[in-house]
Design a protein around this motif. Structure first.
Motif, PDB file in Angstrom:
ATOM      1  N   VAL A 136       0.862  -1.183   0.000  1.00  0.00           N
ATOM      2  CA  VAL A 136       0.000   0.000   0.000  1.00  0.00           C
ATOM      3  C   VAL A 136       0.898   1.232   0.000  1.00  0.00           C
ATOM      4  O   VAL A 136       1.811   1.353   0.811  1.00  0.00           O
ATOM      5  CB  VAL A 136      -0.929   0.017   1.226  1.00  0.00           C
ATOM      6  CG1 VAL A 136      -1.722   1.314   1.297  1.00  0.00           C
ATOM      7  CG2 VAL A 136      -1.871  -1.183   1.188  1.00  0.00           C
ATOM      8  N   SER A 137       0.655   2.166  -0.918  1.00  0.00           N
ATOM      9  CA  SER A 137       1.481   3.368  -1.028  1.00  0.00           C
ATOM     10  C   SER A 137       0.883   4.494  -0.179  1.00  0.00           C
ATOM     11  O   SER A 137      -0.044   4.280   0.602  1.00  0.00           O
ATOM     12  CB  SER A 137       1.575   3.803  -2.492  1.00  0.00           C
ATOM     13  OG  SER A 137       0.329   4.284  -2.948  1.00  0.00           O
ATOM     14  N   GLY A 138       1.404   5.700  -0.352  1.00  0.00           N
ATOM     15  CA  GLY A 138       0.949   6.834   0.455  1.00  0.00           C
ATOM     16  C   GLY A 138      -0.246   7.571  -0.105  1.00  0.00           C
ATOM     17  O   GLY A 138      -0.724   8.524   0.518  1.00  0.00           O
ATOM     18  N   GLY A 139      -0.751   7.146  -1.240  1.00  0.00           N
ATOM     19  CA  GLY A 139      -1.906   7.820  -1.831  1.00  0.00           C
ATOM     20  C   GLY A 139      -3.158   6.973  -1.754  1.00  0.00           C
ATOM     21  O   GLY A 139      -3.115   5.771  -2.028  1.00  0.00           O
ATOM     22  N   THR A 140      -4.276   7.586  -1.370  1.00  0.00           N
ATOM     23  CA  THR A 140      -5.562   6.886  -1.322  1.00  0.00           C
ATOM     24  C   THR A 140      -6.593   7.659  -2.129  1.00  0.00           C
ATOM     25  O   THR A 140      -6.714   8.882  -2.007  1.00  0.00           O
ATOM     26  CB  THR A 140      -6.061   6.730   0.127  1.00  0.00           C
ATOM     27  OG1 THR A 140      -5.246   5.765   0.800  1.00  0.00           O
ATOM     28  CG2 THR A 140      -7.513   6.245   0.176  1.00  0.00           C
ATOM     29  N   ILE A 141      -7.338   6.939  -2.962  1.00  0.00           N
ATOM     30  CA  ILE A 141      -8.448   7.514  -3.728  1.00  0.00           C
ATOM     31  C   ILE A 141      -9.738   6.997  -3.104  1.00  0.00           C
ATOM     32  O   ILE A 141      -9.909   5.788  -2.943  1.00  0.00           O
ATOM     33  CB  ILE A 141      -8.400   7.098  -5.204  1.00  0.00           C
ATOM     34  CG1 ILE A 141      -6.976   7.228  -5.764  1.00  0.00           C
ATOM     35  CG2 ILE A 141      -9.379   7.916  -6.025  1.00  0.00           C
ATOM     36  CD1 ILE A 141      -6.776   6.515  -7.090  1.00  0.00           C
ATOM     37  N   VAL A 183      -9.010   3.230  -2.408  1.00  0.00           N
ATOM     38  CA  VAL A 183      -8.170   2.530  -3.377  1.00  0.00           C
ATOM     39  C   VAL A 183      -6.756   3.093  -3.335  1.00  0.00           C
ATOM     40  O   VAL A 183      -6.567   4.313  -3.246  1.00  0.00           O
ATOM     41  CB  VAL A 183      -8.769   2.663  -4.798  1.00  0.00           C
ATOM     42  CG1 VAL A 183      -7.793   2.196  -5.868  1.00  0.00           C
ATOM     43  CG2 VAL A 183     -10.068   1.878  -4.898  1.00  0.00           C
ATOM     44  N   ASP A 184      -5.776   2.223  -3.401  1.00  0.00           N
ATOM     45  CA  ASP A 184      -4.387   2.661  -3.430  1.00  0.00           C
ATOM     46  C   ASP A 184      -4.089   3.356  -4.758  1.00  0.00           C
ATOM     47  O   ASP A 184      -4.398   2.820  -5.823  1.00  0.00           O
ATOM     48  CB  ASP A 184      -3.461   1.461  -3.255  1.00  0.00           C
ATOM     49  CG  ASP A 184      -2.009   1.849  -3.209  1.00  0.00           C
ATOM     50  OD1 ASP A 184      -1.594   2.436  -2.202  1.00  0.00           O
ATOM     51  OD2 ASP A 184      -1.303   1.590  -4.201  1.00  0.00           O
ATOM     52  N   SER A 185      -3.505   4.542  -4.700  1.00  0.00           N
ATOM     53  CA  SER A 185      -3.297   5.343  -5.912  1.00  0.00           C
ATOM     54  C   SER A 185      -2.229   4.764  -6.832  1.00  0.00           C
ATOM     55  O   SER A 185      -2.166   5.119  -8.009  1.00  0.00           O
ATOM     56  CB  SER A 185      -2.921   6.781  -5.538  1.00  0.00           C
ATOM     57  OG  SER A 185      -1.701   6.809  -4.819  1.00  0.00           O
ATOM     58  N   LYS A 186      -1.397   3.869  -6.323  1.00  0.00           N
ATOM     59  CA  LYS A 186      -0.344   3.276  -7.156  1.00  0.00           C
ATOM     60  C   LYS A 186      -0.806   1.980  -7.813  1.00  0.00           C
ATOM     61  O   LYS A 186      -0.657   1.802  -9.022  1.00  0.00           O
ATOM     62  CB  LYS A 186       0.901   3.018  -6.307  1.00  0.00           C
ATOM     63  CG  LYS A 186       2.085   2.469  -7.099  1.00  0.00           C
ATOM     64  CD  LYS A 186       3.303   2.295  -6.206  1.00  0.00           C
ATOM     65  CE  LYS A 186       4.487   1.749  -7.004  1.00  0.00           C
ATOM     66  NZ  LYS A 186       5.686   1.568  -6.123  1.00  0.00           N
ATOM     67  N   VAL A 217      -4.669  12.370  -0.402  1.00  0.00           N
ATOM     68  CA  VAL A 217      -6.015  11.793  -0.467  1.00  0.00           C
ATOM     69  C   VAL A 217      -6.738  12.416  -1.646  1.00  0.00           C
ATOM     70  O   VAL A 217      -6.892  13.642  -1.728  1.00  0.00           O
ATOM     71  CB  VAL A 217      -6.806  12.048   0.833  1.00  0.00           C
ATOM     72  CG1 VAL A 217      -8.241  11.538   0.690  1.00  0.00           C
ATOM     73  CG2 VAL A 217      -6.128  11.369   2.014  1.00  0.00           C
ATOM     74  N   TYR A 218      -7.167  11.569  -2.575  1.00  0.00           N
ATOM     75  CA  TYR A 218      -7.880  12.007  -3.770  1.00  0.00           C
ATOM     76  C   TYR A 218      -9.360  11.657  -3.637  1.00  0.00           C
ATOM     77  O   TYR A 218      -9.721  10.608  -3.090  1.00  0.00           O
ATOM     78  CB  TYR A 218      -7.337  11.311  -5.024  1.00  0.00           C
ATOM     79  CG  TYR A 218      -5.879  11.565  -5.317  1.00  0.00           C
ATOM     80  CD1 TYR A 218      -5.494  12.571  -6.203  1.00  0.00           C
ATOM     81  CD2 TYR A 218      -4.881  10.795  -4.726  1.00  0.00           C
ATOM     82  CE1 TYR A 218      -4.150  12.801  -6.491  1.00  0.00           C
ATOM     83  CE2 TYR A 218      -3.539  11.022  -5.011  1.00  0.00           C
ATOM     84  CZ  TYR A 218      -3.186  12.022  -5.885  1.00  0.00           C
ATOM     85  OH  TYR A 218      -1.862  12.244  -6.161  1.00  0.00           O
ATOM     86  N   ARG A 266      -7.294   9.901 -10.056  1.00  0.00           N
ATOM     87  CA  ARG A 266      -8.569   9.499  -9.447  1.00  0.00           C
ATOM     88  C   ARG A 266      -9.319   8.480 -10.296  1.00  0.00           C
ATOM     89  O   ARG A 266     -10.146   7.714  -9.777  1.00  0.00           O
ATOM     90  CB  ARG A 266      -9.426  10.744  -9.218  1.00  0.00           C
ATOM     91  CG  ARG A 266     -10.540  10.566  -8.222  1.00  0.00           C
ATOM     92  CD  ARG A 266     -11.176  11.904  -7.894  1.00  0.00           C
ATOM     93  NE  ARG A 266     -11.693  12.575  -9.058  1.00  0.00           N
ATOM     94  CZ  ARG A 266     -12.867  12.308  -9.623  1.00  0.00           C
ATOM     95  NH1 ARG A 266     -13.638  11.355  -9.110  1.00  0.00           N
ATOM     96  NH2 ARG A 266     -13.280  12.964 -10.674  1.00  0.00           N
ATOM     97  N   ALA A 267      -9.022   8.415 -11.586  1.00  0.00           N
ATOM     98  CA  ALA A 267      -9.725   7.484 -12.477  1.00  0.00           C
ATOM     99  C   ALA A 267      -9.509   6.024 -12.078  1.00  0.00           C
ATOM    100  O   ALA A 267     -10.338   5.162 -12.400  1.00  0.00           O
ATOM    101  CB  ALA A 267      -9.272   7.704 -13.925  1.00  0.00           C
ATOM    102  N   LYS A 268      -8.427   5.739 -11.359  1.00  0.00           N
ATOM    103  CA  LYS A 268      -8.148   4.351 -10.967  1.00  0.00           C
ATOM    104  C   LYS A 268      -9.227   3.775 -10.064  1.00  0.00           C
ATOM    105  O   LYS A 268      -9.395   2.558 -10.004  1.00  0.00           O
ATOM    106  CB  LYS A 268      -6.796   4.271 -10.260  1.00  0.00           C
ATOM    107  CG  LYS A 268      -5.597   4.491 -11.167  1.00  0.00           C
ATOM    108  CD  LYS A 268      -4.300   4.313 -10.400  1.00  0.00           C
ATOM    109  CE  LYS A 268      -3.085   4.535 -11.295  1.00  0.00           C
ATOM    110  NZ  LYS A 268      -1.817   4.365 -10.543  1.00  0.00           N
ATOM    111  N   VAL A 269      -9.950   4.633  -9.359  1.00  0.00           N
ATOM    112  CA  VAL A 269     -10.975   4.135  -8.443  1.00  0.00           C
ATOM    113  C   VAL A 269     -12.144   3.518  -9.199  1.00  0.00           C
ATOM    114  O   VAL A 269     -12.921   2.736  -8.641  1.00  0.00           O
ATOM    115  CB  VAL A 269     -11.470   5.272  -7.518  1.00  0.00           C
ATOM    116  CG1 VAL A 269     -12.464   6.179  -8.225  1.00  0.00           C
ATOM    117  CG2 VAL A 269     -12.080   4.717  -6.232  1.00  0.00           C
ATOM    118  N   GLU A 270     -12.277   3.842 -10.485  1.00  0.00           N
ATOM    119  CA  GLU A 270     -13.378   3.296 -11.271  1.00  0.00           C
ATOM    120  C   GLU A 270     -13.118   1.861 -11.715  1.00  0.00           C
ATOM    121  O   GLU A 270     -14.057   1.153 -12.074  1.00  0.00           O
ATOM    122  CB  GLU A 270     -13.628   4.174 -12.509  1.00  0.00           C
ATOM    123  CG  GLU A 270     -13.985   5.625 -12.179  1.00  0.00           C
ATOM    124  CD  GLU A 270     -15.265   5.762 -11.377  1.00  0.00           C
ATOM    125  OE1 GLU A 270     -16.103   4.836 -11.428  1.00  0.00           O
ATOM    126  OE2 GLU A 270     -15.423   6.779 -10.684  1.00  0.00           O
TER     127      GLU A 270
END
Length: 318
Positions: A136-141, A183-186, A217-218, A266-270
């Motif tokens: 898990v990276s440092g970005g969350t969507i 969701v992890d942003s990476k 956080v996205y 943010r598109a990765k959350v889809e």
């Protein structure tokens, strides 16, 4: 290797693998069967004076088939009698045994619901993915999607599900529940999930979707003005949620550019929503009540993570 019976044998010379067979073969390779089996063993009925229970591993496979093909309990039983590839995946040989009936399938699902095992399966899959190098990276969507419920009262009770609620999205009203995910942003994999009725605002569930070590956080504009909430759960996180235009205050050029940049991440959350709702059909609830559908949602999130990570070399080597 167990010898095939005549019922399993094939005399078709020109047969080729179907998409279903390729999909089931992929999932066979990436699912940590033994770990999930061991997690459920303490809750599974033991053999006693009555009819011996069906093997746990077989029931787990049947439950996953039910998710992937959006089947009811009787629908799964029918599909297994019809589909040889599904029987092969489940390890059922009609020359030796019948397909487990719909009541057996129902009881297994209720066992998962009673002990909140859907949530534990999701957590276990997440642990195993991290153990295999998918960190898990440092970005969350964060995002939420509406799962529709029947709004009709033409049923035995003459009323709608009392736990489902209505919400307005755009100019359209929806009735049902919400699935919230972090969701992890990476990697694009789900690390947090929650279920609620549809009238719960997305931002109310935000703390449950953060793991606490975020740096960014996205989220869409539903999560705007939540900087303090984010900081309380993740002290080092920066707020990268979308800016929103108002009637008397349009977005500036810099805000528009920033929104466009954030949207690429943010598109990765889809992607998980695409798998869960479109590929596997969980766009509508199948059961009454939030808890039953939440169990289904947690298992779907776990399976979606394995599906999205199936091309990862670390997962394939395991």
């Amino acid at each position: 290797m167990k010898q095939q019976t005549l019922a399993q044998g094939s005399f078709e010379l020109y047969r080729k693998p179907t998409k279903r067979e390729k999909f089931l073969n992929d999932m066979e390779q990436v699912i940590p069967w033994q770990a999930l089996h061991d997690l459920l063993v303490p809750y599974y009925p033991k053999a006693g004076n009555g009819r011996p229970p069906v093997g746990l591993m077989k029931m787990l496979r049947l439950h996953f088939l039910q998710h992937w093909y959006n089947l009811s309990d009787p629908g799964l039983e029918e599909a297994l009698y019809e589909s040889e590839s599904m029987r092969r995946f489940a390890g059922i040989d009609l020359g030796c045994e019948p397909v487990p009936d719909e009541t057996t399938i129902l009881r297994f699902r209720r066992m998962l619901e009673e002990h909140d095992l859907g949530r534990r399966l999701f957590a276990e899959v997440g642990r195993i993915l991290q153990e295999r190098g998918i960190k898990v990276s440092g970005g969350t969507i964060v995002d939420a999607t509406i799962i529709a419920a029947p709004s009709s009262t033409k049923n035995a009770d003459k009323k709608r599900d009392p736990e489902m609620r209505s919400t307005k999205k755009g100019n359209q009203w929806h009735f049902g529940m919400k699935l919230h995910i972090g969701v992890d942003s990476k990697t694009g994999l789900i690390h947090s999930a929650a279920a609620s009725s549809a009238n719960v605002h997305d931002s109310e569930v935000l703390p449950d979707l953060l793991h606490g070590n975020e740096t960014r956080v996205y989220g869409d504009s539903a999560y705007r003005d939540q900087a303090q909430t984010i900081r309380r759960k993740a002290p080092h996180a920066k707020d990268f949620t979308q800016a929103r235009a108002y009637r008397n205050r349009p977005l500036t050029e810099s805000e528009t550019t920033a929104n466009r940049t954030k949207s690429t991440t943010r598109a990765k959350v889809e992607h998980p929503f695409l798998v869960i709702k479109r590929l596997w059909g969980f766009a509508k609830v199948r059961y009454r009540g939030i808890a039953k559908n939440a169990t289904r949602a947690y298992v779907a999130c776990a399976l979606a993570n394995l599906f999205l990570a199936r091309r990862c070399a670390a997962l394939q080597r395991a």
